[in-house]
Design a protein around this motif. Structure first.
Motif, PDB file in Angstrom:
ATOM      1  N   SER A   1       0.982  -1.310  -0.140  1.00  0.00           N
ATOM      2  CA  SER A   1       0.123   0.013  -0.024  1.00  0.00           C
ATOM      3  C   SER A   1       0.866   1.210   0.064  1.00  0.00           C
ATOM      4  CB  SER A   1      -0.819  -0.057   1.428  1.00  0.00           C
ATOM      5  OG  SER A   1      -1.722  -1.099   1.201  1.00  0.00           O
ATOM      6  N   PHE A   2       2.236   1.247  -0.129  1.00  0.00           N
ATOM      7  CA  PHE A   2       3.092   2.392  -0.148  1.00  0.00           C
ATOM      8  C   PHE A   2       2.740   3.469  -0.931  1.00  0.00           C
ATOM      9  CE2 PHE A   2       7.324   4.303  -0.576  1.00  0.00           C
ATOM     10  CZ  PHE A   2       7.288   5.125   0.693  1.00  0.00           C
ATOM     11  N   LEU A   3       2.752   2.821  -2.379  1.00  0.00           N
ATOM     12  CA  LEU A   3       2.449   3.922  -3.384  1.00  0.00           C
ATOM     13  C   LEU A   3       1.137   4.631  -3.093  1.00  0.00           C
ATOM     14  CD1 LEU A   3       3.408   5.095  -5.977  1.00  0.00           C
ATOM     15  CD2 LEU A   3       2.034   3.279  -7.231  1.00  0.00           C
ATOM     16  N   ALA A   4       0.208   4.045  -2.663  1.00  0.00           N
ATOM     17  CA  ALA A   4      -1.147   4.624  -2.441  1.00  0.00           C
ATOM     18  C   ALA A   4      -1.267   5.440  -1.381  1.00  0.00           C
ATOM     19  CB  ALA A   4      -2.338   3.607  -2.106  1.00  0.00           C
ATOM     20  N   VAL A   5      -0.166   5.180  -0.290  1.00  0.00           N
ATOM     21  CA  VAL A   5       0.055   6.037   0.781  1.00  0.00           C
ATOM     22  C   VAL A   5       0.595   7.535   0.432  1.00  0.00           C
ATOM     23  CG1 VAL A   5       1.174   6.471   2.922  1.00  0.00           C
ATOM     24  CG2 VAL A   5      -0.041   4.424   2.413  1.00  0.00           C
ATOM     25  N   CYS A   6       1.786   7.226  -0.706  1.00  0.00           N
ATOM     26  CA  CYS A   6       2.290   8.533  -1.064  1.00  0.00           C
ATOM     27  C   CYS A   6       1.449   9.236  -1.959  1.00  0.00           C
ATOM     28  CB  CYS A   6       3.605   7.975  -1.963  1.00  0.00           C
ATOM     29  SG  CYS A   6       4.872   7.023  -1.107  1.00  0.00           S
ATOM     30  N   GLU A   7       0.957   8.639  -2.965  1.00  0.00           N
ATOM     31  CA  GLU A   7       0.118   9.488  -3.992  1.00  0.00           C
ATOM     32  C   GLU A   7      -1.111   9.818  -3.069  1.00  0.00           C
ATOM     33  OE1 GLU A   7       1.163  10.555  -6.681  1.00  0.00           O
ATOM     34  OE2 GLU A   7       2.803   9.085  -7.264  1.00  0.00           O
TER      35      GLU A   7
END
Length: 285
Positions: A211-217
């Motif tokens: 989920s890291f990319l969703a947390v960033c974006e």
């Protein structure tokens, strides 16, 4: 498929075949279920907010299979011949063309104005950004290893990129953008710069995993929308919130995660804490 020969009351699923609906009336408690879900905080999620905005403003989310030609900057339907077709195939309506920020100096001036605004509004520190480049959509897409193929519909695409090369930060912005689009994109990419300079990247990747990319974006999307509200651009912010919260990608999913934790402050002052206040763990998934 219900038997059309049966009386409607006996075939309707809510009556469970009881013509008087006695099972439904005595054994189910829809009002109680609704109150329970509301007490659990499930009555004002991101999708609910998006649907409410859609109802209030009578607007429809941009669908990729719509046949009407649309502006590639605001998403509105293009009428007649009243629009421009840019050299790379993007379409821009008359309204967006009126507020285009032209020239490297003008774009840089607006960008650093947004940088100062983010610093003040959110109470954060942002590092120096030595490089701000205004580039064509083709060049921006190539920098991401993608290819921009214009269509007559609204074309989803990257409109900005934040780079971090051993602590040297830079930003690329799409050319030909209207003022509000450029403000939103600048706020989005500056949020990524803040993430680069503030987060412990390895810990964050370990904490959030897939989920890291969703947390960033999601945070960058949340920040750009909240910044528009804080700068008294509520009409545009509401419109973008409606569209972005309904997206079925990491941007939309991430934004909904943040909206559930950090509801939008719709005035020019923040009404609660923000993800910037929690650099160690902006979301508890």
């Amino acid at each position: 498929m219900p038997d059309r020969n049966l009386d409607y009351s006996t075939s309707h699923f809510l009556t469970f075949g009881d013509p008087q609906g006695l099972v439904y009336e005595t054994r189910l408690d829809p009002a109680g279920a609704r109150d329970y879900l509301a007490a659990m905080g499930m009555d004002n999620g991101a999708l609910t907010q998006a649907r409410r905005l859609r109802h209030q403003h009578g607007r429809f989310v941009i669908a990729p299979d719509e046949n009407d030609p649309r502006c590639d900057f605001c998403g509105h339907v293009l009428s007649g011949v009243e629009y421009e077709k840019l050299r790379d195939g993007r379409d821009r309506c008359v309204s967006c063309s009126r507020t285009v920020v032209k020239g490297q100096q003008a774009v840089e001036a607006l960008f650093f104005q947004v940088k100062a605004g983010l610093t003040e509004k959110f109470g954060i520190n942002l590092p120096t950004v030595p490089t701000v480049k205004v580039v064509s959509q083709d060049k921006l897409s190539r920098a991401l290893g993608e290819k921009f193929v214009p269509t007559k519909n609204f074309d989803p695409r990257a409109v900005g990129v934040a780079t971090n090369r051993r602590g040297q930060f830079g930003i690329m912005l799409e050319n030909g953008a209207p003022r509000l689009n450029l403000i939103a994109t600048s706020a989005h990419e500056l949020t990524h710069i803040w993430q680069y300079s503030t987060w412990n990247w390895e810990k964050m990747e370990a904490l959030y995993g897939d989920s890291f990319l969703a947390v960033c974006e999601g945070m960058a999307k949340w920040a750009e929308l909240q910044y528009l509200f804080l700068t008294n651009e509520a009409a545009r912010a509401d419109e973008m919130l409606l569209e972005e919260a309904a997206r079925e990608d990491v941007y939309g999913y991430g934004l909904r995660l943040y909206l559930n934790r950090y509801p939008m402050s719709r005035g020019v002052c923040l009404e609660s804490d923000t993800p910037f206040d929690h650099p160690e763990e902006p979301l508890d998934l």
